[in-house]
Motif scaffolding. Structure first.
Motif, PDB file in Angstrom:
ATOM      1  N   ASP A 127       0.858  -1.189   0.000  1.00  0.00           N
ATOM      2  CA  ASP A 127       0.000   0.000   0.000  1.00  0.00           C
ATOM      3  C   ASP A 127       0.893   1.238   0.000  1.00  0.00           C
ATOM      4  OD1 ASP A 127      -1.799   2.027   0.382  1.00  0.00           O
ATOM      5  OD2 ASP A 127      -2.903   1.034   1.998  1.00  0.00           O
ATOM      6  N   SER A 129      -0.023   4.384   0.095  1.00  0.00           N
ATOM      7  CA  SER A 129      -0.579   5.555   0.759  1.00  0.00           C
ATOM      8  C   SER A 129       0.323   5.972   1.927  1.00  0.00           C
ATOM      9  CB  SER A 129      -1.986   5.259   1.276  1.00  0.00           C
ATOM     10  OG  SER A 129      -2.429   6.271   2.152  1.00  0.00           O
ATOM     11  N   GLN A 174     -13.403   1.161  -0.777  1.00  0.00           N
ATOM     12  CA  GLN A 174     -13.721   1.446  -2.164  1.00  0.00           C
ATOM     13  C   GLN A 174     -13.967   0.153  -2.920  1.00  0.00           C
ATOM     14  OE1 GLN A 174      -9.976   3.635  -2.767  1.00  0.00           O
ATOM     15  NE2 GLN A 174     -11.209   5.424  -3.294  1.00  0.00           N
ATOM     16  N   ASP A 175     -14.726   0.255  -4.024  1.00  0.00           N
ATOM     17  CA  ASP A 175     -14.954  -0.901  -4.874  1.00  0.00           C
ATOM     18  C   ASP A 175     -13.661  -1.298  -5.585  1.00  0.00           C
ATOM     19  OD1 ASP A 175     -17.635  -0.959  -4.167  1.00  0.00           O
ATOM     20  OD2 ASP A 175     -18.227   0.369  -5.811  1.00  0.00           O
ATOM     21  N   PHE A 176     -13.717  -2.393  -6.313  1.00  0.00           N
ATOM     22  CA  PHE A 176     -12.548  -2.883  -7.043  1.00  0.00           C
ATOM     23  C   PHE A 176     -11.976  -1.776  -7.925  1.00  0.00           C
ATOM     24  CE2 PHE A 176     -10.799  -5.214 -10.807  1.00  0.00           C
ATOM     25  CZ  PHE A 176      -9.711  -5.773 -10.152  1.00  0.00           C
ATOM     26  N   LEU A 177     -10.674  -1.527  -7.770  1.00  0.00           N
ATOM     27  CA  LEU A 177     -10.029  -0.398  -8.432  1.00  0.00           C
ATOM     28  C   LEU A 177      -9.388  -0.752  -9.759  1.00  0.00           C
ATOM     29  CD1 LEU A 177      -8.279   1.134  -5.290  1.00  0.00           C
ATOM     30  CD2 LEU A 177     -10.455   1.832  -6.307  1.00  0.00           C
ATOM     31  N   GLY A 178      -9.401  -2.029 -10.104  1.00  0.00           N
ATOM     32  CA  GLY A 178      -8.728  -2.461 -11.320  1.00  0.00           C
ATOM     33  C   GLY A 178      -7.380  -3.085 -11.012  1.00  0.00           C
ATOM     34  N   LYS A 181      -4.384  -0.826  -9.984  1.00  0.00           N
ATOM     35  CA  LYS A 181      -4.494  -0.005  -8.788  1.00  0.00           C
ATOM     36  C   LYS A 181      -4.744  -0.800  -7.512  1.00  0.00           C
ATOM     37  CE  LYS A 181      -6.061   4.169 -11.196  1.00  0.00           C
ATOM     38  NZ  LYS A 181      -7.127   5.204 -11.294  1.00  0.00           N
ATOM     39  N   GLU A 182      -5.102  -2.054  -7.639  1.00  0.00           N
ATOM     40  CA  GLU A 182      -5.310  -2.872  -6.440  1.00  0.00           C
ATOM     41  C   GLU A 182      -3.955  -3.302  -5.884  1.00  0.00           C
ATOM     42  OE1 GLU A 182      -7.716  -3.667  -4.515  1.00  0.00           O
ATOM     43  OE2 GLU A 182      -9.415  -2.866  -5.665  1.00  0.00           O
ATOM     44  N   TYR A 183      -3.568  -2.737  -4.742  1.00  0.00           N
ATOM     45  CA  TYR A 183      -2.224  -2.973  -4.237  1.00  0.00           C
ATOM     46  C   TYR A 183      -2.010  -4.408  -3.774  1.00  0.00           C
ATOM     47  CZ  TYR A 183      -4.564  -1.833   0.209  1.00  0.00           C
ATOM     48  OH  TYR A 183      -5.435  -1.783   1.269  1.00  0.00           O
ATOM     49  N   ARG A 206      -9.960  -5.482   2.151  1.00  0.00           N
ATOM     50  CA  ARG A 206     -10.490  -4.621   1.105  1.00  0.00           C
ATOM     51  C   ARG A 206     -12.016  -4.648   1.003  1.00  0.00           C
ATOM     52  NH1 ARG A 206     -10.908  -1.615  -1.298  1.00  0.00           N
ATOM     53  NH2 ARG A 206     -10.499  -1.804  -3.527  1.00  0.00           N
TER      54      ARG A 206
END
Length: 236
Positions: A127, A129, A174-178, A181-183, A206
């Motif tokens: 992650d 962030s 958040q919903d599935f980010l793709g 982007k999904e760490y 998640r």
């Protein structure tokens, strides 16, 4: 009878996200009764409680149904693994000694019926962030735990729940980010480069339902939550 392995995560018991947290606890206990009938092992992948802090001689009020059910299941011989999430970080040995749980503070790699599993809550893995990584370091601080233990629970518990609820209001889930982007997917790709024999990466954290193929062999599984989906994973 072939024994199965069950996975559940992110019940966040005690959170205002539940219309009725006690009913969610009852539902989780009913699921545990269902799973124990043919379970070899049950994995609870973190954030089962929205907040958990063990003082030396005191534990949080509530959750008696779940704690009793877990004790009953481990007494019957079924192994129950409990992974520390980012909401139930501050536990010591109560769940281990009183309920018979096997506690994991780090990811766990194990073989089940010839398949290799990488199992973790999922927080802190790749992650990027900065704010989350900083908070994680603060929350894992032994010195902070020592300071917090000196404050009366009426303040610490209220503060913890207020923090959690504010996080949700600010879009903490958040919903599935793709794929890009999904760490947790990115982490699994990095890990596969080092240990290509892993068959399944199983995560919570998640709050999404995900079965993502990495290659012809490995998959990333996210098992949802007990807030919106009331979902679980099972390996037969």
């Amino acid at each position: 009878m072939n024994k199965k392995v069950y996975f559940a995560s992110d019940a966040h018991l005690g959170s205002k996200m539940h219309a009725d947290s006690v009913e969610t606890e009852r539902k989780l206990c009913r699921w545990l009764d269902f799973a124990r009938q043919d379970a070899q092992t049950i994995y609870l992948l973190g954030d089962i409680f929205d907040f958990w802090f063990e003082y030396k001689t005191v534990v949080p009020r509530g959750f008696t149904r779940l704690l009793g059910k877990l004790s009953e299941i481990t007494d019957s011989g079924v192994k129950v693994h409990f992974f520390i999430g980012n909401h139930d970080i501050w536990l010591t040995d109560y769940l281990q000694n009183e309920c018979g749980l096997i506690i994991h503070r780090e990811p766990f790699v194990t073989e089940i019926s010839g398949k290799k599993f990488f199992i973790a809550h999922g927080d802190g893995l790749a992650d990027k962030s900065i704010s989350f990584r900083l908070l994680r370091r603060v929350f894992h601080s032994k010195f902070l735990r020592f300071l917090l233990a000196g404050v009366h629970p009426r303040w610490t518990v209220a503060l913890a729940h207020a923090w959690s609820n504010k996080s949700r209001e600010n879009g903490g889930v958040q919903d599935f980010l793709g794929e890009d982007k999904e760490y947790l997917i990115q982490f699994a790709k990095q890990e596969i480069a080092r240990t290509p024999d892993i068959d399944y990466f199983v995560f919570g954290h998640r709050h999404i339902l995900l079965d993502f193929p990495l290659n012809g062999k490995s998959r990333v599984i996210n098992i949802g939550d007990w807030i919106q989906y009331f979902s679980y994973g099972v390996f037969d």
